[in-house]
Design an enzyme around this catalytic site. Structure first.
Site, PDB file in Angstrom:
ATOM      1  NE  ARG A  50     -10.747  -9.916  -1.914  1.00  0.00           N
ATOM      2  CZ  ARG A  50     -11.230  -8.931  -2.980  1.00  0.00           C
ATOM      3  NH1 ARG A  50     -11.656  -9.311  -4.141  1.00  0.00           N
ATOM      4  NH2 ARG A  50     -11.545  -7.629  -2.656  1.00  0.00           N
ATOM      5  CE  LYS A 104      -3.860  -1.875   2.536  1.00  0.00           C
ATOM      6  NZ  LYS A 104      -5.035  -1.765   1.874  1.00  0.00           N
TER       7      LYS A 104
END
Length: 497
Positions: free
Chosen positions: A353, A279
């Site tokens: 996920r 990120k």
């Protein structure tokens, strides 16, 4: 803060501060009229001077009125002669709380029966919101401050209710107190720094909770057990970190032994760098909040335990730290999930996920009534719904409808997004059963589609709380405690409480 409920006349109550509502155009309700009469027209005289317009949330503090036992009277505007919306009502209560916090009085009495709230009954619904607003407003996180926040003088608030509605107001306060406790626990966990709040720390929190409650059984699955169970996706997320992953199982037996449990699954990424798909550095500190799904499940469980709800509840916390290292998962890696399906990891920053999909498969063993997963899953949900509304998807319309209804009742709203088959195609991979991302379009929905492939054995809903779990930047930065009110309301409804 202690909240109590009484049925007495406002004009005769002895307190440091009596709070009464006043409408626009100098309109006095029944409570204000009685106090005005007892004080020989003091309220009317103030209003005639135009000192208070009566708009919602406006306040005026009066001292030492003749004929009253209250040391102060706080007038609060209640607006025009019409019911207030939830937001306006909460703002009115917060305005009152703000004034009370600035006073030196140890107690206050709120006589707000004359204020109507739209789509809320006069007792439970209205006072549940009032109590939650007061209690949540007490939250302070100063654990790491050398100078602590000064203790507030206000210790007790009495809510005046008519005799017929007193029991319902007491029920509202009981529920609100439990929810506020759960929200505070959720906020504490979310606000903790990631060097302290890691998967093993959350496991210890679960064990401590288990020791305090006989109806709660706790099991912690370590990285070896996760790997042995074939949870290849879950294991892959944590393999780059020195902090090993943990699957935390909390099993609350409040219902009958034969009752199928409700299962809450929380994403617990205690810090998310993005992994090899790193990120940007700006704002990365807020990635400690990527465990707020797990934190909200913890908080909901705390509320359920406090209320001793007659339901069976299993909480599964999928906890890991997503870090880059020589041992970290790479873009292009293919893993085999517990379900046997294979996943090509195209982006290591779509890690939530991956821990959730194996945990959803693990949930099958509990033969659940319903499974709800809660996760700060996608930035796309913030783009779609902002910070006000939780994204909601699912494979069962009844379950989704129940959650939407619970959100409305709890003033912790959600909005349904579709899971049409066309979106599933975006997850196609030439090398595995699926990729872990579906391209730039409809990112929240494709994340839900990914999870849906692991939740076919039961009724399932997915809540994306990326926008609602915390507030970014500014003086109010921090975890919000949502969606503890929604989840607790859902379980209250199932329990008939």
């Amino acid at each position: 803060m202690e909240l109590v409920v009484k049925s007495v006349a406002a004009a005769s109550v002895k307190t440091a501060t009596l709070v009464i509502p006043v409408g626009e155009n100098r309109k006095l309700g029944a409570v204000a009229k009685a106090v005005d009469l007892a004080s020989e027209g003091a309220i009317s005289a103030v209003l005639k001077r135009g000192d208070l317009a009566g708009k919602p949330g406006q306040t005026l503090l009066l001292q030492n009125l003749q004929g009253l036992k209250a040391e102060r009277v706080l007038l609060v505007g209640s607006g025009k002669d019409e019911a207030l919306g939830d937001r306006t009502w909460r703002k009115l209560v917060a305005s009152v709380a703000g004034v009370l916090k600035g006073l030196n009085g140890a107690d206050a009495v709120l006589a707000l029966d004359d204020v109507a709230v739209n789509n809320r009954d006069a007792h439970y619904g209205k006072y549940r919101l009032l109590a939650e607003t007061l209690l949540d407003g007490e939250y302070v996180f100063d654990r790491f401050k050398s100078q602590k926040v000064e203790p507030r003088a206000l210790k007790k608030v009495t809510l005046l209710a008519d005799k017929a509605g007193q029991a319902e107001v007491e029920r509202a306060v009981k529920h609100a107190s439990a929810i506020a406790t759960g929200m505070a626990f959720t906020r504490d966990l979310g606000n903790l720094p990631p060097n302290l709040c890691h998967p093993s720390f959350l496991a210890e929190q679960a064990k401590e909770l288990g020791k305090a409650h006989k109806a709660l059984k706790v099991e912690v699955l370590d990285e070896k057990k996760i790997k042995d169970l074939g949870m290849g996706a879950f294991y892959a997320v944590g393999q780059g970190s020195d902090q090993p992953p943990r699957l935390i199982v909390l099993n609350y037996q409040g219902g009958k032994k034969a009752d199928k449990p409700f299962v809450l699954v929380g994403k617990g990424i205690t810090f998310d760098t993005g992994g090899i798909s790193l990120k940007p550095g700006a704002g990365m500190d807020e990635m400690k909040y990527d465990m707020c799904g797990a934190a909200s499940v913890f908080g909901t469980l705390r509320a359920v335990l406090e209320l001793q709800l007659p339901v069976n509840l299993v909480c599964l916390l999928a906890c890991a730290e997503n870090m880059p290292s020589g041992g970290a998962t790479r873009p292009g890696d293919i893993v085999t999930t517990m379900s046997g399906q294979t996943v090509e990891i195209l982006n290591t920053d779509a890690e939530g996920r991956l821990v959730l999909c194996d945990t959803l498969t693990y949930a099958e063993r509990f033969k659940p009534q319903a499974v709800i997963d809660i996760a700060t899953l996608t930035g796309a949900c913030i783009v779609a719904l902002g910070s006000h509304t939780t994204g909601l998807m699912g494979n069962n319309d009844d379950l989704v409808g129940q959650l939407l209804d619970a959100g409305k009742r709890a003033d912790d709203r959600a909005w349904q997004l579709p899971l049409f088959d066309e979106y599933q195609e975006q997850l196609d991979s030439p090398f595995a059963d699926m990729g872990n991302i579906g391209g730039p379009k409809a990112g929240t929905i494709t994340a839900g589609c990914f999870l849906s492939r692991f939740a076919k054995a039961y009724n399932w809903a997915h809540m994306d709380i990326a926008g609602t779990a915390w507030i970014s930047g500014g003086k109010d930065k921090g975890a919000t405690g949502r969606p503890v009110p929604l989840l607790t309301q859902y379980l209250l409804d199932r329990a008939g409480a």
